[in-house]
Scaffold this active site. Structure first.
Site, PDB file in Angstrom:
ATOM      1  N   GLU A 114       0.814  -1.231   0.000  1.00 16.83           N
ATOM      2  CA  GLU A 114       0.000   0.000   0.000  1.00 16.83           C
ATOM      3  C   GLU A 114       0.841   1.272   0.000  1.00 16.83           C
ATOM      4  OE1 GLU A 114      -2.844  -0.642   3.187  1.00 16.83           O
ATOM      5  OE2 GLU A 114      -3.558  -2.506   2.282  1.00 16.83           O
ATOM      6  N   ASN A 138       2.172  -4.725  -3.326  1.00 20.53           N
ATOM      7  CA  ASN A 138       0.796  -5.185  -3.140  1.00 20.53           C
ATOM      8  C   ASN A 138      -0.069  -3.989  -2.756  1.00 20.53           C
ATOM      9  OD1 ASN A 138      -1.001  -7.550  -2.726  1.00 20.53           O
ATOM     10  ND2 ASN A 138      -0.948  -6.984  -0.549  1.00 20.53           N
ATOM     11  N   HIS A 141     -10.092  -6.120  -2.947  1.00 21.93           N
ATOM     12  CA  HIS A 141     -11.177  -5.943  -1.972  1.00 21.93           C
ATOM     13  C   HIS A 141     -12.281  -5.176  -2.698  1.00 21.93           C
ATOM     14  CE1 HIS A 141      -8.937  -7.473   1.414  1.00 21.93           C
ATOM     15  NE2 HIS A 141      -7.926  -6.658   1.159  1.00 21.93           N
ATOM     16  N   GLU A 152      -5.948 -10.726  -2.026  1.00 25.78           N
ATOM     17  CA  GLU A 152      -6.766 -10.559  -0.806  1.00 25.78           C
ATOM     18  C   GLU A 152      -8.247 -10.456  -1.170  1.00 25.78           C
ATOM     19  OE1 GLU A 152      -5.379  -7.335   1.690  1.00 25.78           O
ATOM     20  OE2 GLU A 152      -3.275  -7.827   1.344  1.00 25.78           O
ATOM     21  N   ASP A 210     -12.049 -10.290  -1.685  1.00 25.36           N
ATOM     22  CA  ASP A 210     -13.391 -10.416  -1.098  1.00 25.36           C
ATOM     23  C   ASP A 210     -14.316  -9.444  -1.819  1.00 25.36           C
ATOM     24  OD1 ASP A 210     -12.519  -8.050   0.277  1.00 25.36           O
ATOM     25  OD2 ASP A 210     -12.238  -9.141   2.151  1.00 25.36           O
TER      26      ASP A 210
HETATM   27  O1  9MR Z   1      -7.182  -9.076   7.833  1.00 24.89           O
HETATM   28  C1  9MR Z   1      -6.457  -8.127   8.567  1.00 24.89           C
HETATM   29  C2  9MR Z   1      -7.236  -7.748   9.817  1.00 24.89           C
HETATM   30  O2  9MR Z   1      -7.367  -8.846  10.677  1.00 24.89           O
HETATM   31  C3  9MR Z   1      -6.536  -6.608  10.512  1.00 24.89           C
HETATM   32  O3  9MR Z   1      -7.308  -6.185  11.606  1.00 24.89           O
HETATM   33  C4  9MR Z   1      -6.324  -5.476   9.527  1.00 24.89           C
HETATM   34  C5  9MR Z   1      -5.628  -4.289  10.152  1.00 24.89           C
HETATM   35  O4  9MR Z   1      -5.424  -3.292   9.190  1.00 24.89           O
HETATM   36  O5  9MR Z   1      -5.556  -5.927   8.441  1.00 24.89           O
HETATM   37  C6  9MR Z   1      -6.220  -6.892   7.717  1.00 24.89           C
HETATM   38  O6  9MR Z   1      -5.531  -7.218   6.539  1.00 24.89           O
HETATM   39  C7  9MR Z   1      -5.252  -6.155   5.646  1.00 24.89           C
HETATM   40  C8  9MR Z   1      -4.005  -6.545   4.889  1.00 24.89           C
HETATM   41  O7  9MR Z   1      -2.971  -6.827   5.778  1.00 24.89           O
HETATM   42  C9  9MR Z   1      -3.597  -5.478   3.900  1.00 24.89           C
HETATM   43  N1  9MR Z   1      -4.676  -5.117   3.025  1.00 24.89           N
HETATM   44  C10 9MR Z   1      -5.917  -4.785   3.671  1.00 24.89           C
HETATM   45  C11 9MR Z   1      -6.345  -5.911   4.609  1.00 24.89           C
HETATM   46  C12 9MR Z   1      -7.697  -5.611   5.225  1.00 24.89           C
HETATM   47  O8  9MR Z   1      -7.601  -4.508   6.098  1.00 24.89           O
END
Ligand code: 9MR
Length: 361
Positions: free
Chosen positions: A169, A210, A246, A275, A277
């Site tokens: 990011e 990513n 996402h 990732e 969804d």
């Molecule tokens: O799935 C992850 C969630 O459990 C955490 O609370 C969150 C914190 O930001 O991060 C989530 O995963 C993220 C990933 O590492 C990077 N892309 C966005 C994802 C969803 O927030």
């Protein structure tokens, strides 16, 4: 590697492989997987392997105590991404003190099931430890901290993860660099440095950038395209771009996804949907679930249509453990299995997409 013993699952797996051999089946790949479960349907992983792709899921350490959940996780997928366990706050909770127990637990579980692991993530502005965010750093200090973090972690997982999300990011929606402690202190060169340091620590692992909201072409994905071109021209070790994917029904399907994947392929890069969804405003209706299924089908077809799109990872597979409801109040139902681990229309759409013969490039 420390933590959980993998002896028992390995024995089970060895038994299954021996049975496959006795039956005269192949020992690896879809045939072996099918032979382990005579009379059962092929899994998403089996179907993806026919296309030379993996089909994976994220998981998280607290979920591993849920046996029905882990059973399905171990059966349906051939790739795992730790949702949180390899993030900086978890792996270097105090400066110079590393704790790989959470990542190791997931790697051990995945290996016991013959699944490969994507490492996630080395450099990210979020989920950083307090010792890092709680003070000012000079550029030489932060460079040393970053290099040590990356190289210690990559070395630890050498041969155990096939890919790393090295920088996560890094861009804003308008294609400018995201203002992070790394950008502010080190300038945009931190990205090339991070890739080089990771490559030194494991010359064989695939290195990715990513991000989310880069599925459709637009300023943010253009910024990645431009950066990737520059990095390749300078022979910086970059191997792929991860499209988090996402998606949200209310924002429309990213119709340029396939073309976008292809333009990164043309730079000589792998791509992956990392990732996935597809969330919706609740309540979930039959219509919304049908629309969601169409999106899952389309994104899978897009990846299969582009040779260097190497695989697809769901950001966990069941609504029971989705991150969405906590982050987007009123939204959810984003994954192909519901909260009771029952397959939704999206699951069947994934199967259909993976069962159609390959098309062009
Ligand atoms: O799935 C992850 C969630 O459990 C955490 O609370 C969150 C914190 O930001 O991060 C989530 O995963 C993220 C990933 O590492 C990077 N892309 C966005 C994802 C969803 O927030």
């Amino acid at each position: 590697m420390r933590t959980t013993s993998t002896t028992a699952p390995r024995l089970v797996l060895a038994g299954a492989l021996a049975a496959a051999l006795l039956l005269g089946g192949a020992t690896t790949g879809p045939a072996a997987r099918a032979a382990e479960r005579p009379g059962q349907e092929h899994t998403l992983a089996d179907l993806a392997q026919r296309h030379g792709r993996y089909f994976g899921s994220a998981t998280d350490n607290p979920e591993l105590a849920d046996e029905p959940y882990t059973a399905l996780l171990g059966r349906e997928f051939d790739q795992i991404t730790p949702g949180n366990g390899m993030k900086w706050y978890a792996t270097e909770p105090r400066q110079g003190v590393f704790d790989f127990s959470q990542g190791d637990e997931i790697v051990n579980l995945a290996r016991s099931k013959g699944q490969k692991v994507r490492g996630h993530t080395l450099v990210w502005h979020s989920q950083l430890p307090d010792w890092l965010t709680g003070r000012e750093w000079t550029a030489p200090e932060l460079r040393a901290v970053l290099k040590k973090h990356i190289q210690t972690q990559v070395r630890h997982y050498r041969g155990k993860v096939f890919a790393w999300d090295v920088v996560n990011e890094a861009f804003n929606e308008d294609g400018t660099y995201r203002d992070t402690v790394f950008l502010r202190t080190l300038g945009p060169g931190y990205i090339a440095d991070a890739l080089r340091w990771a490559h030194q620590a494991d010359p064989h692992v695939r290195l990715y950038l990513n991000d989310y909201n880069i599925e459709a072409t637009g300023p943010k994905s253009d910024a990645y395209h431009e950066l990737a071109k520059q990095l390749k021209a300078r022979h910086v070790p970059l191997h792929g771009i991860g499209f988090q994917t996402h998606l949200a029904l209310q924002y429309g399907y990213p119709a340029t996804l396939e073309d976008n994947l292809r333009r990164f392929s043309r730079l000589g890069l792998d791509t992956a949907l990392t990732e996935v969804d597809v969330r919706m405003q609740l309540p979930a209706t039959e219509e919304k679930l049908a629309e969601q299924a169409r999106w899952y089908r389309s994104l899978t077809e897009a990846c299969l249509a582009v040779r260097r799109c190497v695989g697809i990872t769901l950001w966990d597979y069941t609504d029971k453990y989705s991150w969405i409801p906590a982050f987007f109040p009123g939204e959810g139902a984003a994954l192909p299995w519901d909260e009771a681990l029952r397959p939704k229309p999206a699951y069947h759409a994934l199967r259909e997409a993976l069962q159609t013969p390959r098309r062009g490039r």
